[in-house]
Design a protein around this motif. Structure first.
Motif, PDB file in Angstrom:
ATOM      1  N   LYS A   1       6.605  -9.166  -3.791  1.00  0.00           N
ATOM      2  CA  LYS A   1       5.109  -8.912  -3.915  1.00  0.00           C
ATOM      3  C   LYS A   1       4.348  -9.223  -2.462  1.00  0.00           C
ATOM      4  O   LYS A   1       3.761  -8.446  -2.018  1.00  0.00           O
ATOM      5  CB  LYS A   1       4.190  -9.332  -4.795  1.00  0.00           C
ATOM      6  N   LYS A   2       4.864 -10.316  -2.104  1.00  0.00           N
ATOM      7  CA  LYS A   2       4.099 -10.754  -0.737  1.00  0.00           C
ATOM      8  C   LYS A   2       4.493  -9.860   0.393  1.00  0.00           C
ATOM      9  O   LYS A   2       3.979  -9.463   1.171  1.00  0.00           O
ATOM     10  CB  LYS A   2       4.473 -12.272  -0.484  1.00  0.00           C
ATOM     11  N   CYS A   3       6.027  -9.463   0.609  1.00  0.00           N
ATOM     12  CA  CYS A   3       6.380  -8.686   1.529  1.00  0.00           C
ATOM     13  C   CYS A   3       5.946  -7.328   1.511  1.00  0.00           C
ATOM     14  O   CYS A   3       5.485  -6.727   2.628  1.00  0.00           O
ATOM     15  CB  CYS A   3       7.801  -8.661   1.310  1.00  0.00           C
ATOM     16  N   LEU A   4       5.639  -6.684   0.120  1.00  0.00           N
ATOM     17  CA  LEU A   4       5.040  -5.545   0.047  1.00  0.00           C
ATOM     18  C   LEU A   4       3.756  -5.556   0.106  1.00  0.00           C
ATOM     19  O   LEU A   4       3.130  -4.378   0.344  1.00  0.00           O
ATOM     20  CB  LEU A   4       5.609  -4.918  -1.375  1.00  0.00           C
ATOM     21  N   SER A   5       3.003  -6.558   0.609  1.00  0.00           N
ATOM     22  CA  SER A   5       1.754  -6.496   1.003  1.00  0.00           C
ATOM     23  C   SER A   5       1.676  -6.612   2.408  1.00  0.00           C
ATOM     24  O   SER A   5       0.412  -6.614   2.872  1.00  0.00           O
ATOM     25  CB  SER A   5       0.832  -7.744   0.170  1.00  0.00           C
ATOM     26  N   GLY A   6       2.512  -6.783   3.107  1.00  0.00           N
ATOM     27  CA  GLY A   6       2.632  -6.642   4.452  1.00  0.00           C
ATOM     28  C   GLY A   6       3.134  -7.899   5.402  1.00  0.00           C
ATOM     29  O   GLY A   6       3.078  -7.926   6.465  1.00  0.00           O
ATOM     30  N   LYS A   7       3.789  -8.709   4.571  1.00  0.00           N
ATOM     31  CA  LYS A   7       4.120 -10.011   4.963  1.00  0.00           C
ATOM     32  C   LYS A   7       5.609 -10.142   5.060  1.00  0.00           C
ATOM     33  O   LYS A   7       6.502  -9.808   4.155  1.00  0.00           O
ATOM     34  CB  LYS A   7       3.507 -11.080   4.161  1.00  0.00           C
ATOM     35  N   SER A   8       6.257 -10.637   6.223  1.00  0.00           N
ATOM     36  CA  SER A   8       7.653 -10.783   6.379  1.00  0.00           C
ATOM     37  C   SER A   8       8.041 -11.959   5.729  1.00  0.00           C
ATOM     38  O   SER A   8       7.432 -12.847   5.907  1.00  0.00           O
ATOM     39  CB  SER A   8       8.221 -10.801   8.001  1.00  0.00           C
TER      40      SER A   8
ATOM     41  N   PHE B   1      10.786   6.407   0.889  1.00  0.00           N
ATOM     42  CA  PHE B   1       9.910   5.609   0.215  1.00  0.00           C
ATOM     43  C   PHE B   1       8.805   6.282  -0.609  1.00  0.00           C
ATOM     44  O   PHE B   1       8.409   5.749  -1.571  1.00  0.00           O
ATOM     45  CB  PHE B   1       9.148   4.503   1.136  1.00  0.00           C
ATOM     46  N   THR B   2       8.828   7.536  -0.265  1.00  0.00           N
ATOM     47  CA  THR B   2       7.975   8.427  -0.945  1.00  0.00           C
ATOM     48  C   THR B   2       8.573   9.636  -1.811  1.00  0.00           C
ATOM     49  O   THR B   2       8.039   9.739  -2.790  1.00  0.00           O
ATOM     50  CB  THR B   2       6.721   9.039  -0.046  1.00  0.00           C
ATOM     51  N   HIS B   3       9.620   9.861  -1.223  1.00  0.00           N
ATOM     52  CA  HIS B   3      10.369  11.018  -1.824  1.00  0.00           C
ATOM     53  C   HIS B   3      11.345  10.363  -2.996  1.00  0.00           C
ATOM     54  O   HIS B   3      11.674  11.171  -4.128  1.00  0.00           O
ATOM     55  CB  HIS B   3      11.260  11.927  -0.941  1.00  0.00           C
TER      56      HIS B   3
ATOM     57  N   CYS C   1      13.192 -10.440   3.949  1.00  0.00           N
ATOM     58  CA  CYS C   1      12.427  -9.002   3.422  1.00  0.00           C
ATOM     59  C   CYS C   1      11.391  -8.548   4.487  1.00  0.00           C
ATOM     60  O   CYS C   1      10.697  -9.618   4.778  1.00  0.00           O
ATOM     61  CB  CYS C   1      11.567  -9.175   1.936  1.00  0.00           C
ATOM     62  N   ARG C   2      11.807  -7.285   4.968  1.00  0.00           N
ATOM     63  CA  ARG C   2      10.895  -7.089   6.104  1.00  0.00           C
ATOM     64  C   ARG C   2      10.041  -5.447   5.412  1.00  0.00           C
ATOM     65  O   ARG C   2      10.460  -4.591   4.889  1.00  0.00           O
ATOM     66  CB  ARG C   2      11.462  -6.566   7.224  1.00  0.00           C
ATOM     67  N   PRO C   3       8.807  -5.672   5.516  1.00  0.00           N
ATOM     68  CA  PRO C   3       8.011  -4.428   5.066  1.00  0.00           C
ATOM     69  C   PRO C   3       8.293  -3.318   6.246  1.00  0.00           C
ATOM     70  O   PRO C   3       8.549  -3.530   7.447  1.00  0.00           O
ATOM     71  CB  PRO C   3       6.451  -4.813   5.174  1.00  0.00           C
ATOM     72  N   VAL C   4       8.134  -2.000   5.533  1.00  0.00           N
ATOM     73  CA  VAL C   4       8.527  -0.674   6.471  1.00  0.00           C
ATOM     74  C   VAL C   4       7.135   0.135   6.508  1.00  0.00           C
ATOM     75  O   VAL C   4       6.538   0.316   5.321  1.00  0.00           O
ATOM     76  CB  VAL C   4       9.725  -0.028   5.821  1.00  0.00           C
ATOM     77  N   TYR C   5       6.872   0.282   7.501  1.00  0.00           N
ATOM     78  CA  TYR C   5       5.613   1.110   7.876  1.00  0.00           C
ATOM     79  C   TYR C   5       5.693   2.670   8.148  1.00  0.00           C
ATOM     80  O   TYR C   5       6.747   3.020   8.992  1.00  0.00           O
ATOM     81  CB  TYR C   5       4.632   0.454   8.872  1.00  0.00           C
ATOM     82  N   ALA C   6       4.962   3.490   7.829  1.00  0.00           N
ATOM     83  CA  ALA C   6       5.029   4.865   8.326  1.00  0.00           C
ATOM     84  C   ALA C   6       3.821   4.786   9.642  1.00  0.00           C
ATOM     85  O   ALA C   6       3.118   4.139   9.900  1.00  0.00           O
ATOM     86  CB  ALA C   6       4.573   5.927   7.256  1.00  0.00           C
ATOM     87  N   ASN C   7       4.417   5.811  10.514  1.00  0.00           N
ATOM     88  CA  ASN C   7       3.346   5.939  11.777  1.00  0.00           C
ATOM     89  C   ASN C   7       2.111   5.873  11.464  1.00  0.00           C
ATOM     90  O   ASN C   7       1.460   6.714  10.534  1.00  0.00           O
ATOM     91  CB  ASN C   7       3.554   7.068  12.857  1.00  0.00           C
ATOM     92  N   GLY C   8       1.086   4.909  12.017  1.00  0.00           N
ATOM     93  CA  GLY C   8      -0.430   4.978  11.831  1.00  0.00           C
ATOM     94  C   GLY C   8      -0.817   4.321  10.460  1.00  0.00           C
ATOM     95  O   GLY C   8      -1.831   4.110  10.201  1.00  0.00           O
ATOM     96  N   GLU C   9       0.030   3.925   9.726  1.00  0.00           N
ATOM     97  CA  GLU C   9      -0.274   3.238   8.117  1.00  0.00           C
ATOM     98  C   GLU C   9      -0.551   1.727   8.363  1.00  0.00           C
ATOM     99  O   GLU C   9       0.307   1.237   9.124  1.00  0.00           O
ATOM    100  CB  GLU C   9       0.800   3.619   7.112  1.00  0.00           C
ATOM    101  N   GLU C  10      -1.629   1.162   7.715  1.00  0.00           N
ATOM    102  CA  GLU C  10      -1.743   0.034   7.767  1.00  0.00           C
ATOM    103  C   GLU C  10      -1.006  -0.701   6.869  1.00  0.00           C
ATOM    104  O   GLU C  10      -0.715  -2.143   6.876  1.00  0.00           O
ATOM    105  CB  GLU C  10      -3.024  -0.364   7.720  1.00  0.00           C
ATOM    106  N   ARG C  11      -0.716  -0.176   5.391  1.00  0.00           N
ATOM    107  CA  ARG C  11       0.090  -0.787   4.461  1.00  0.00           C
ATOM    108  C   ARG C  11       1.184  -0.066   4.717  1.00  0.00           C
ATOM    109  O   ARG C  11       1.755   0.925   4.782  1.00  0.00           O
ATOM    110  CB  ARG C  11      -0.430  -0.379   3.174  1.00  0.00           C
TER     111      ARG C  11
END
Length: 385
Positions: free
Chosen positions: A139-146, A65-67, A164-174
């Motif tokens: 946009k809702k999903c990418l704001s943290g809502k399944s 997601f970052t690379h 749509c399911r948001p994906v988080y890195a360890n310790g990240e809130e967004r």
């Protein structure tokens, strides 16, 4: 004459109620079945999505997601790894589209890794914009809502169910991005459309059939009831004045072929009965006279009517006048033995046979002559008073 006429009569109101009841029942049945079918389908998709999401969360490379940001990143090993995993999951789980997405620098949702084969006409490259149809949900999903679509989404590329399911890195809130699944719902959408069409046609056919059936039975059952109600004297069960007038019109067409005799009756002591015993007994007095006219000979052979107050008329057809007079005398004596509240049923009557040279074409003239003879008889019985 200025009374406002009722726009809808009783029959039309009944038909309207029947049609609305069937329509409501049909629509309700379809709505319940439609809801149950959708609920079952969504539950199936939800359970499949949970399995895919759980597997994706455990195995996806979150650094993708970052690379990965644009088409040039499609040559990265990370991209190939994630795409292979998504394609494998898509085929196993029978998902129409499976891809990852994130927000670009301008805050717009873009594709990252598409699980379709690269030679597919629907294949999307990293950095391609997400179609506008589903941007609000992403946009809702990418704001943290399944996200799960509420029913079928009819998009420009077909009917889909979207999760749509948001994906988080360890310790990240967004969330870093999201895993998006689009399940094929073309068949479901087509079936729903066909169901709505067929249900609508069936509903209209049912409403039409029930309206026709109701009209038939209303006319078959209600019309005779209303006719009887309109032409019957409710107190005595005899025909009323309206029925009498209609009968006269019918019989006047036959005066050249048949003989008619009119007999009019006027109850004695009617006022005395009402004043002495009350109107309830007076009504019983009238009812007893009606009953006698219906069941006793010779009056049971004629058409009997209560034409007003305590006056009754019986019309006889093709009777011998002399014999009828004798029978009426016996009938009068029979009635006198019948009592109501201690008061014998007595009356004066007058008889007149139709004669064209006297009455012309009208049986009303015959009735008038019978009426005059009745009052003359009543006067004579009172001793000329």
């Amino acid at each position: 004459m200025f009374e406002r006429k009722e726009r809808f009569g009783p029959e039309k109101k009944i038909l309207l109620v029947v049609a609305l009841a069937i329509l409501i029942a049909s629509v309700s049945t379809f709505a319940i079945l439609y809801w149950m079918m959708n609920a079952a389908l969504q539950e199936d998709i939800r359970s499949r999505a949970q399995v895919v999401n759980a597997y994706s969360e455990d195995n996806i490379n979150v650094y993708s997601f970052t690379h990965i940001n644009g088409p040039e990143d499609g040559r990265r090993d990370t991209y190939a790894e994630v795409r292979a995993m998504l394609e494998n999951i898509r085929q196993i789980a029978n998902v129409r589209y499976l891809y990852t997405a994130k927000l670009d620098a301008s805050g717009r949702p873009v594709y990252l890794v598409d699980g379709l084969p690269p030679d597919s006409p629907d294949f999307r490259h990293p950095g391609d914009f997400i179609e506008e149809d589903i941007v609000p949900m992403l946009k809702k999903c990418l704001s943290g809502k399944s996200i799960e679509s509420d029913g079928v989404l009819n998009t420009e590329w077909g009917a889909i169910y979207l999760t749509c399911r948001p994906v988080y890195a360890n310790g990240e809130e967004r969330p870093l991005g999201a895993v998006v699944m689009e399940f094929n719902a073309d068949a479901v959408y087509a079936n729903n459309m066909r169901s709505m069409l067929y249900s609508g046609i069936l509903c209209l056919l049912l409403v039409g059939a029930c309206i026709v059936s109701t009209m038939f039975w209303l006319r078959r059952l209600a019309a005779p009831f209303y006719k009887k109600l309109a032409y019957t004297d409710m107190l005595t069960g005899l025909g009323n004045r309206t029925a009498f007038e209609l009968r006269l019109r019918e019989l006047e067409k036959e005066t050249g072929r048949r003989n008619f005799i009119m007999v009019i009756y006027d109850l004695n002591e009617m006022k005395k009965v009402n004043d002495t015993y009350g109107h309830a007994v007076g009504d019983a007095y009238l009812q007893r006279m009606g009953s006698l006219l219906l069941r006793e000979s010779p009056v049971d052979r004629g058409w009997a009517y209560r034409i007003g107050g305590d006056e009754f008329v019986v019309i006889f057809a093709d009777e011998d006048e002399a014999s009828l007079r004798d029978e009426l005398e016996r009938f009068q004596k029979t009635c006198a033995t019948s009592e109501v509240g201690g008061q014998p049923v007595t009356f004066a009557y007058g008889l007149a046979a139709y004669a064209r040279e006297i009455d012309g074409p009208s049986l009303h003239n015959t009735l008038s002559r019978a009426d005059a003879r009745m009052y003359a008889r009543k006067k004579a019985e009172r001793g000329g008073a």
